[in-house]
Design a protein around this motif. Structure first.
Motif, PDB file in Angstrom:
ATOM      1  N   GLU A 108      -8.895  93.323 -23.951  1.00 35.44           N
ATOM      2  CA  GLU A 108      -9.691  94.301 -24.932  1.00 35.44           C
ATOM      3  C   GLU A 108     -10.362  95.363 -24.001  1.00 35.44           C
ATOM      4  N   LYS A 109     -11.227  94.968 -23.068  1.00 36.09           N
ATOM      5  CA  LYS A 109     -11.890  96.124 -22.172  1.00 36.09           C
ATOM      6  C   LYS A 109     -11.115  96.393 -20.974  1.00 36.09           C
ATOM      7  N   LYS A 110     -11.239  97.733 -21.001  1.00 35.79           N
ATOM      8  CA  LYS A 110     -10.395  98.286 -19.714  1.00 35.79           C
ATOM      9  C   LYS A 110     -11.469  98.837 -18.479  1.00 35.79           C
ATOM     10  N   TYR A 111     -11.541  98.202 -17.459  1.00 36.53           N
ATOM     11  CA  TYR A 111     -12.310  98.526 -16.480  1.00 36.53           C
ATOM     12  C   TYR A 111     -11.427  99.282 -15.341  1.00 36.53           C
ATOM     13  N   SER A 112     -12.300 100.172 -14.856  1.00 33.52           N
ATOM     14  CA  SER A 112     -11.516 101.119 -13.811  1.00 33.52           C
ATOM     15  C   SER A 112     -12.016 100.684 -12.302  1.00 33.52           C
ATOM     16  N   PRO A 155       1.470  99.178  -5.841  1.00 35.63           N
ATOM     17  CA  PRO A 155       2.940  98.767  -5.854  1.00 35.63           C
ATOM     18  C   PRO A 155       3.544 100.329  -5.605  1.00 35.63           C
ATOM     19  N   GLN A 156       4.694 100.169  -5.203  1.00 37.55           N
ATOM     20  CA  GLN A 156       5.412 101.450  -4.878  1.00 37.55           C
ATOM     21  C   GLN A 156       5.728 102.277  -5.974  1.00 37.55           C
ATOM     22  N   GLN A 157       5.947 101.778  -7.047  1.00 43.12           N
ATOM     23  CA  GLN A 157       6.433 102.296  -8.594  1.00 43.12           C
ATOM     24  C   GLN A 157       5.226 103.138  -9.033  1.00 43.12           C
ATOM     25  N   VAL A 158       4.162 102.526  -8.702  1.00 39.64           N
ATOM     26  CA  VAL A 158       2.932 103.503  -9.471  1.00 39.64           C
ATOM     27  C   VAL A 158       2.367 104.497  -8.241  1.00 39.64           C
ATOM     28  N   GLN A 159       2.659 104.004  -7.158  1.00 39.03           N
ATOM     29  CA  GLN A 159       2.423 105.217  -6.235  1.00 39.03           C
ATOM     30  C   GLN A 159       3.416 106.613  -6.285  1.00 39.03           C
ATOM     31  N   THR A 160       4.510 106.481  -6.598  1.00 34.35           N
ATOM     32  CA  THR A 160       5.443 107.509  -6.730  1.00 34.35           C
ATOM     33  C   THR A 160       5.135 108.299  -8.195  1.00 34.35           C
ATOM     34  N   THR A 161       4.619 107.519  -9.089  1.00 32.83           N
ATOM     35  CA  THR A 161       4.809 108.165 -10.469  1.00 32.83           C
ATOM     36  C   THR A 161       3.330 109.062 -10.547  1.00 32.83           C
ATOM     37  N   THR A 162       2.401 108.682  -9.723  1.00 27.86           N
ATOM     38  CA  THR A 162       0.958 109.275  -9.923  1.00 27.86           C
ATOM     39  C   THR A 162       0.921 110.216  -8.678  1.00 27.86           C
ATOM     40  N   THR A 163       0.451 111.447  -9.171  1.00 22.58           N
ATOM     41  CA  THR A 163       0.025 112.500  -8.129  1.00 22.58           C
ATOM     42  C   THR A 163      -1.333 112.382  -7.610  1.00 22.58           C
ATOM     43  N   ALA A 164      -2.115 111.877  -8.600  1.00 20.50           N
ATOM     44  CA  ALA A 164      -3.649 111.854  -8.335  1.00 20.50           C
ATOM     45  C   ALA A 164      -3.958 111.100  -7.344  1.00 20.50           C
ATOM     46  N   GLN A 165      -5.075 111.157  -6.556  1.00 26.88           N
ATOM     47  CA  GLN A 165      -5.496 110.614  -5.489  1.00 26.88           C
ATOM     48  C   GLN A 165      -5.968 109.047  -6.543  1.00 26.88           C
ATOM     49  N   ALA A 212     -20.029  96.295  -2.611  1.00 26.83           N
ATOM     50  CA  ALA A 212     -19.456  97.806  -2.798  1.00 26.83           C
ATOM     51  C   ALA A 212     -18.726  97.932  -3.933  1.00 26.83           C
ATOM     52  N   TYR A 213     -18.783  99.262  -4.438  1.00 27.54           N
ATOM     53  CA  TYR A 213     -18.133  99.324  -5.662  1.00 27.54           C
ATOM     54  C   TYR A 213     -16.961 100.377  -5.472  1.00 27.54           C
ATOM     55  N   LEU A 214     -15.846 100.051  -6.005  1.00 26.56           N
ATOM     56  CA  LEU A 214     -14.578 100.858  -5.882  1.00 26.56           C
ATOM     57  C   LEU A 214     -14.116 101.303  -7.251  1.00 26.56           C
ATOM     58  N   THR A 215     -14.383 102.736  -7.541  1.00 29.96           N
ATOM     59  CA  THR A 215     -13.841 103.282  -8.749  1.00 29.96           C
ATOM     60  C   THR A 215     -12.328 103.898  -8.571  1.00 29.96           C
ATOM     61  N   LEU A 216     -11.394 103.454  -9.453  1.00 28.60           N
ATOM     62  CA  LEU A 216      -9.953 103.881  -9.297  1.00 28.60           C
ATOM     63  C   LEU A 216      -9.795 105.075 -10.448  1.00 28.60           C
ATOM     64  N   SER A 217      -8.722 105.659 -10.134  1.00 25.25           N
ATOM     65  CA  SER A 217      -8.568 106.768 -10.888  1.00 25.25           C
ATOM     66  C   SER A 217      -8.419 106.479 -12.614  1.00 25.25           C
ATOM     67  N   SER A 218      -7.845 105.117 -12.954  1.00 27.25           N
ATOM     68  CA  SER A 218      -7.636 104.701 -14.315  1.00 27.25           C
ATOM     69  C   SER A 218      -7.682 103.140 -14.361  1.00 27.25           C
ATOM     70  N   PRO A 219      -7.797 102.749 -15.382  1.00 27.22           N
ATOM     71  CA  PRO A 219      -7.929 101.245 -15.496  1.00 27.22           C
ATOM     72  C   PRO A 219      -6.332 100.659 -15.014  1.00 27.22           C
ATOM     73  N   GLU A 220      -5.484 101.564 -15.460  1.00 26.98           N
ATOM     74  CA  GLU A 220      -3.984 101.144 -15.298  1.00 26.98           C
ATOM     75  C   GLU A 220      -3.812 100.911 -13.596  1.00 26.98           C
ATOM     76  N   MET A 221      -4.437 101.617 -12.950  1.00 25.66           N
ATOM     77  CA  MET A 221      -4.437 101.840 -11.591  1.00 25.66           C
ATOM     78  C   MET A 221      -5.002 100.397 -10.976  1.00 25.66           C
ATOM     79  N   ALA A 222      -6.226 100.324 -11.630  1.00 23.70           N
ATOM     80  CA  ALA A 222      -7.047  98.975 -11.132  1.00 23.70           C
ATOM     81  C   ALA A 222      -6.299  97.866 -11.388  1.00 23.70           C
TER      82      ALA A 222
END
Lengths: 353, 371
Positions: B198-202, B227-237, B251-261
């Protein structure tokens, strides 16, 4: 995160500013204070606006590393691929105007339009910074400026100044690590809200030099700006101990490299000496080659102690071999004169220029 | 202000690398044209082009200073070894050379002039005396070869005995009085690495970081986990922000999206069913969990240190249970917690093989972890 620089270097560098914008910038930079005193017709307050040391206004032009990076006249793509070794001068430095975001030359610039890389350390002088400016033996008293060549391990920047605003420590720290991480590997970011300052430590000093010019007068929010100086050494005993360990590790690496060079250099010079001995026809070996080798170094070293710095070991051996030959045949070889010419050619002429 | 008399008549002391590859060089000589960067006296400057197309190089220190330090007049590297003077002195120290004469380089303006003006008194500064002498310099290298071998052996022994990564914390004495329960209880030390439906955290919470582990190594490791497929599909850091407090060891690591996380955490194995995931970066074990939001670090240094020490203790326990879980430790699982555990539950795993009972300290689950 450093963007993939090699990928960015496949396109030509763009012009960051038009010529008209640059002229406008020059006019603006003539303002040397914050307030204009109409009685004295002078700018006053904040005399360091014009200088890049501690800015009093937010800088308008920023480097956009993804858009601005590209190849220039200093590293055209053809030399990057195959003929890199044959290119005459490997030591071109980064463009300081590129770092500040105001280079009008674009791909015709003679300096590199990219942040410093690890491979640059071999090509660049220790006595110059990443923009090719001469360093000094000590820091300025206010820790601004190009920096010191005696402090070879400096890689920490201090961010401060009256324009610096820290609203939230954690978010500010995240923003700093993102911004500074674009130009180099960041080892540590520390924000001290109570003192209104921050420290950014890089992996290499070259990245710190670049970031210092690049981010001078930037800010995280709309109207804030910081000044960047070199940081003093961290007095924390834990950090000091860690620094010491790191330094020891570096020393060990250096020693390893030295030993490798020493091993390969020894065998190489031995071979050379053998080769030379074969060339010289009437050279007679009276003693064992090992004892000869020791003798070969010593007289040369004592006779001219500073000359040996110019002539490497192999040529010293070469000279001594030839000297022996001279003793035998009482005649000079032309090769000796050629080698001497490097050393003595400045003595006679150019006195009355 | 005196110039060195030998300056004008003698050739400059330069290394092969500065002179360049060409056999014949043309040099420009300029008498008393610059001030030496070390002793501030005027000296004779030489200029030359190492490559036909390159810009001019020039000497920046005087011959006296160069001789006293046995360094190149242009690049200031040691003439024998080709390393910086500071590094050379350290290398010689490592080799056990005791008689480093005049180890302190002059800093005061007057002292600088005095040292440079009395060359016969100060013939060599630091380790220059050793590296000037070819024989001695070689001997030092031979010694170093033996020393480095010994050190390597010791290191290997340490790794073999499993004491490679040791943190001997010398903490301030009044640390016990510091109260950090408010901050510490909110840290998601028992969070989970498995993404919830239910909860999406990034944002990821990483604990166990060490001052010896710089930020870029951690962020690089996390980007390598994508993973490689995700790396190629997204252009953002992929990484939005990385905020660490090395004193507090988290430490806290914030990613661009919950999917990336989610993509990243798929590659991380949890140490137990619902616990934090474990990755190893540069021999340092790190623990990763999801966290709903980033919280501020402790304000003062001493509070940060206290949290760091609490986290160290927590990790030690976690490692013990993790090792027991791995089934390859000799340690008996009963001894993990001893009698300390107030409430404890037993989990039985691996029914096919030997039955191992793991006692997990559940006092930490409700956040009120004690020293």
């Amino acid at each position: 995160m450093i963007p993939n620089v090699t990928e960015l270097l496949t396109k030509p560098a763009r012009k960051q500013l038009s010529q008209a914008d640059l002229e406008l910038l020059h006019v603006q930079s003539q303002q040397s204070g914050l307030t204009y005193n109409i009685w004295f017709q002078k700018w006053s307050h904040g005399s360091s606006v014009g200088s890049s040391n501690m800015p009093m206004i937010r800088s308008e032009n920023h480097l956009n590393i993804l858009k601005d990076t590209g190849y220039t006249a200093a590293n055209p793509p053809s030399t990057d691929l195959a003929t890199k070794s044959s290119s005459s001068s490997p030591s071109s430095y980064c463009c300081i105007y590129y770092a500040k975001g105001i280079c009008v030359k674009g791909s015709s610039c003679e300096y590199l339009h990219r942040p410093p890389l690890d491979s640059d350390i071999l090509n660049w002088d220790q006595t110059r910074d990443c923009f090719g400016r001469d360093k000094h033996s000590t820091y300025r008293d206010d820790m601004t400026g190009v920096g010191s060549f005696n402090d070879t391990f400096q890689s920490t920047l201090y961010l401060g100044g009256q324009g610096l605003i820290i609203r939230n420590e954690a978010s500010f720290q995240g923003e700093l690590s993102r911004m500074f991480g674009e130009v180099g590997d960041v080892e540590m970011v520390r924000v001290i809200k109570a003192k209104n300052c921050a420290f950014v430590k890089f992996k290499s000093g070259r990245s710190a030099e670049f970031a210092k010019e690049c981010f001078q007068g930037w800010g995280c929010y709309e109207s804030d700006y910081w000044g960047i100086r070199w940081a003093n050494e961290d007095p924390d005993p834990k950090v000091k101990a860690h620094r010491k360990r790191q330094f020891e590790q570096q020393t060990r690496d250096v020693v390893e490299n030295l030993l490798k060079k020493f091993d390969s250099g020894q065998t190489k010079t031995d071979n050379e000496v053998v080769g030379i001995a074969e060339e010289v026809e009437d050279y007679k070996v009276a003693e064992a080659p090992n004892s000869k080798e020791v003798k070969a170094i010593e007289p040369a070293a004592t006779e001219d102690s500073h000359k040996k710095s110019i002539i490497d070991q192999s040529s010293l051996k070469y000279l001594s071999v030839l000297r022996n030959k001279v003793n035998l045949s009482q005649s000079k070889t032309p090769v000796v004169a050629k080698k001497q010419a490097l050393v003595n050619s400045y003595d006679s002429d150019s006195e009355d220029e | 202000m005196s110039t060195t008399s030998s300056d004008t008549t003698q050739p400059p002391a330069l290394c092969e690398k500065c002179l360049g590859p060409s056999e014949h060089l043309r040099m420009l000589r300029d008498q008393n044209s610059l001030e030496c960067k070390l002793c501030t006296r005027p000296f004779t400057v030489y200029k030359w082009k190492p490559h036909p197309n390159s810009p001019y190089k020039q000497t920046i220190i005087c011959l006296t200073c160069s001789r006293q330090r046995n360094c190149c007049q242009c690049c200031l590297l040691d003439l024998t070894y080709g390393i910086s003077v500071q590094m050379r002195d350290e290398v010689l120290k490592m080799a056990g050379v005791k008689s480093l004469s005049n180890e302190m380089t002059p800093k005061n303006e007057v002292t600088k002039l005095y040292v440079a003006g009395n060359e016969d008194k100060f013939q060599s500064l630091g380790g220059a005396g050793v590296s000037k002498d070819q024989e001695k310099a070689r001997e030092v290298l031979r010694k170093l070869a033996i020393i480095t071998k010994q050190q390597e052996d010791e290191k290997n022994k340490l790794i073999a005995s499993g004491k490679n990564h040791q943190t001997n914390d010398k903490l301030p004495q009044n640390l016990e009085k510091v109260d950090v329960t408010k901050i510490f209880s909110k840290l998601p030390l028992n969070g989970s690495i498995t993404p919830e439906q239910e909860k999406k955290y990034s944002t990821l919470f990483i604990f166990g970081i060490d001052p010896s582990l710089p930020d870029y190594k951690i962020t690089n490791h996390f980007t390598s986990l994508i993973p490689q497929q995700v790396q190629t599909t997204t252009t953002a850091q992929p990484i939005k922000a990385y905020v660490s407090c090395q004193k507090s060891r988290y430490a806290y690591l914030t990613l661009s999206s919950p999917e990336m996380a989610d993509a990243i955490t798929k590659g991380i194995k949890p140490i137990k069913d619902q616990g934090p995931g474990r990755i190893i970066v540069e021999n340092v074990p790190l623990f990763v969990t999801y966290v709903s939001k980033q919280r501020d670090f402790a304000k003062s240094n001493i509070e940060r240190l206290k949290i760091g020490s609490l986290i160290s203790k927590f990790i030690r326990k976690l490692n013990d249970t993790g090792n027991a879980n791995g089934n390859n430790t000799k340690r008996k699982s009963e001894s993990v917690d001893g009698g300390k555990a107030k409430k404890s539950k037993t989990i039985t795993k691996n029914p096919e093989k030997k039955e191992t009972t793991i006692i997990v300290n559940s006092t930490a689950d409700d956040g009120s972890f004690e020293l």
